[in-house]
Scaffold this motif. Sequence first.
Motif, PDB file in Angstrom:
ATOM      1  N   THR A 232       0.830  -1.208   0.000  1.00  9.61           N
ATOM      2  CA  THR A 232       0.000   0.000   0.000  1.00  9.61           C
ATOM      3  C   THR A 232       0.861   1.253   0.000  1.00  9.61           C
TER       4      THR A 232
ATOM      5  N   LEU B  11     -11.079   0.797  -1.878  1.00  9.24           N
ATOM      6  CA  LEU B  11     -10.911   0.531  -0.457  1.00  9.24           C
ATOM      7  C   LEU B  11     -11.817  -0.613  -0.030  1.00  9.24           C
TER       8      LEU B  11
ATOM      9  N   ARG C 223     -10.273  -3.821  -1.089  1.00  9.53           N
ATOM     10  CA  ARG C 223      -9.143  -4.218  -0.245  1.00  9.53           C
ATOM     11  C   ARG C 223      -9.623  -4.768   1.102  1.00  9.53           C
TER      12      ARG C 223
END
Length: 953
Positions: free
Chosen positions: A426, A534, A537
Amino acid sequence: MTCEQLVDNAIAKGIKCIAITDHHTAKNVDEAKRIGKEKGLHVIAGIEFRTEYGQKSVHIIGLFPDRYGDTVLDSKNLYELILCPLELSEAIIKQKGKEVTGTNDENKNFKEGIFRVQVDFKEASKLIKQYGGIVTVHAGSKENGIDEEMYHEGKHETSIYESLGPVKDELFKGGFIDICEVRNQKDMSSVDMYWKNFHVPSITASDAHEIRKIGIKPCWIKAELSFEGLRHLLSERDRVSFDEPSLLKRLHLQPSKFIKKLEVTKTDNALMDEVWFDKMEIEINPGLVALIGNKGNGKSAVADIVSLCASTHSKSWSFLTDKKFRSPKPYDRSKQTKARITWADDTKSNWITLDSLVDDVQPERVKYIPQNFLENLCTTEDDQVFEAEIKKIIYQHIPEEERYGKNSLDEIIAFLTATIIADEGTLKEEISKVNGLIINLENMKDGDYLKSLELEAAQKKKELENLAQAKPAEVAKPSGDETEESKAAKEEIEKLTNTITTLEENRKTSEELLTTITSEVEQLKQTKTGLEQLEQRVSSTKDSYREILNKYGIKIDDIVSFELHFTSLDTKIKELEQEVSKLQQLLKGEDNLSIKIKGEEDKRKILEQKLSEPEKLYQKYLTDLTEWQKKCDAVKGNAQSEGTLEYMESRIKYVKETLPTELTKFESKRRDLVIELLKQRHKEVEVYARLYQPISDFIKQYEKRLADYPISLNASLVIRGIQEQFFDYVSQAAAGSFYGKEPGLVRLKNGVENVDTDDEERLLAFAEQLNDWLKYDYRTDEKPVRKVKDQLKSGHTVQEYYDYIYQMRYVEPFFQLTMAGKPLSALSPGERGALLLLFYLFLDKDDKPLIVDQPEENLDNESVYRYIVSFIKEAKQKRQIIIVTHNPNLAVVCDADQIIRMSIDKKNKNTVSYESGGIENPEMNTHVLNILEGTYKAFSNRSNKYAIVMRDE
């Protein structure tokens, strides 16, 4: 105070040794020594002198042995041999006192006189040393100390070292000072300075002038109670402690961890005629004990016997074997000999005969490393076997609960670092994004871009100058009579002109609003996309833990709940898109503003035909002026209108004033991200370190002490593979810092060598240096500017290069085990043996006594000195150590606290005897020289020859 009061007070305070050091007299020495001997206090003779150095006089003390050669250094001889030659006879001192008091009172004159005389520092020192004495100087913050007196000479602004000036060479380096006497522990900076710069140790002393001050500031010296014990301090600074020594603290806290005495004798029913160890008792020091003796004289026997009595689990013996002491022929001596040990807490082991077997049920109270324990591993030529042994030892020391069901170190590391590596991914993505922004700003900051803007701005200004010259000539407004038709047309034209102006303003406003709203819509859409990513993830992370939690009946959704609600965001996007649609219709639709403006302009042209000629000319002037103004406005533009002067000027101002700040902001952000990435990498290192905790703890605890030692056993970040990877991006054929294969490679290597990979800031600085080397040509002092893109190989972009250096792809965690800078694969068999020995003992956290039988076996003397000595000196700070050795490096250089010299008189029924004492003990010193050095004559012969070689070099 009387000598008896002094001695009694010292004894009451637990003091074992004092020095009598009256100013310029030795009158009290004999009486103090006599009383001290009667009452068990060792007294050293001394004299304190005032010298010519300093404003108030630097004080020194001469300490003397009981005798020098055949001369007894009593009060009388000290007076005649020391004081009188220095012109300190009683007559001289009394005369000096009388000059002050003006009386005939001899006692009063003497007391006054001793403070009115001085000696030459160097002459006094030479004379003290001539008779085997030691010279101490007041130092640190002590009154009349060399530090304070030198400062008094106007040198307050300098360090203590610098303030000494020529005294450094005259007194310290000239060998006129042996010991510095400081006030207390607060003077440690002076203590360290004197040792570091002059190899002069320091002590504290009460310097008592009153009986109540005796023992206020004593220090501990680990030595025999003798003048020789004090002298030994000159070569072993570590023997002095300003606080209670750690050895004594450990001895008081855990006496059961120290062997106090070994007793060996014949059994009650013994029939053998040989004596061997009968009625032998050996007191054992709680520190480092060295067993020495010629070959076959009982050294290993003592090690075996002590270990057996202490319930060792080792079954390897040197002396207690079937071929030696346990041999059944002519009779088994071991059955007729018994032994026991006494611990420091005065508990005793049971008497056992020396044929007793190892009892694995009993707790092992010593760690015993027999002579042949490491022999096979020392001589093996198979590195893989050697490394496998080390890995096996480390893996076995990892607690079962911390192995996580894995079967090797590598598997454990992969398991523990999985999450860390995901976080690093990340951060790398964020770094790449910021790199893109920085590259964009750097392109704008580039001189060519600014120059282009300035040239375009200059061109726009030139256009304005030309327009100024082309401004329509003014036409006066007609003032004559007008026809009704002309008047009506004029009024209508004015209305149309106002309408056109309003429409043009609306068009301009709408165009600007369309640009703004379109940008806002795109920002909101990107925000939505980021949130959707997001969500993906989070979903992926949940899936990775789902199986583990399911084993325990735990649902991941009960722990993590993550939902996105886009209703309000979608509504806002839709509203703005509708606004965009309206504006687009207004600007580009069938009846858009431009068409309306054109229609109004056409109407105005028709009406203009109805005007009088003067009015037509005037209206034409107004129209031309309006068009001219539009052209001027179009050239000037505004900060948002690309291609206009104001836009150019705003960009120039931005590049010069704002861009540097923004670039700094993003560079700072990138630095923060890189530091965070390196922190994640260090978390990986922490995993390595945790698995090697026994070793890592030791090295960290003794990091400063081990700084100069060649053993390196560290988990750290390392730079690996950078040469190949870096030059895959950078061309060495392009003009710049890395031009040329060899010079470029040398520059990179030097850069890597200067990086402290444990320091995140230094690693970041290295990445920025790699960047700087491409931005500027470091081949010359001028460092001309270069373009990064021009130095990259075909197929690579600046983005790729920046991502490589700032994502730290060349930095990775690594655990390196080296000796003298060499990895395992490069070590000789002797070095491997030394390293494995240290490795085994490094991992041993236990503080039980350590007994090692000839650890130097199979190792050359250099390896013993460089490796084994350094380890043992550290290990003795934690535990009692008994070493069997025939190597002077281990007994002398390790500074053994006790030497036990073993001997067997084979002509006298194999009678075993021993002598014991400190290295400083003259008799033990002689034994060490004879046994370990081959006599003083041999040692001196070698020393002289070495000195010749060193002089030649």
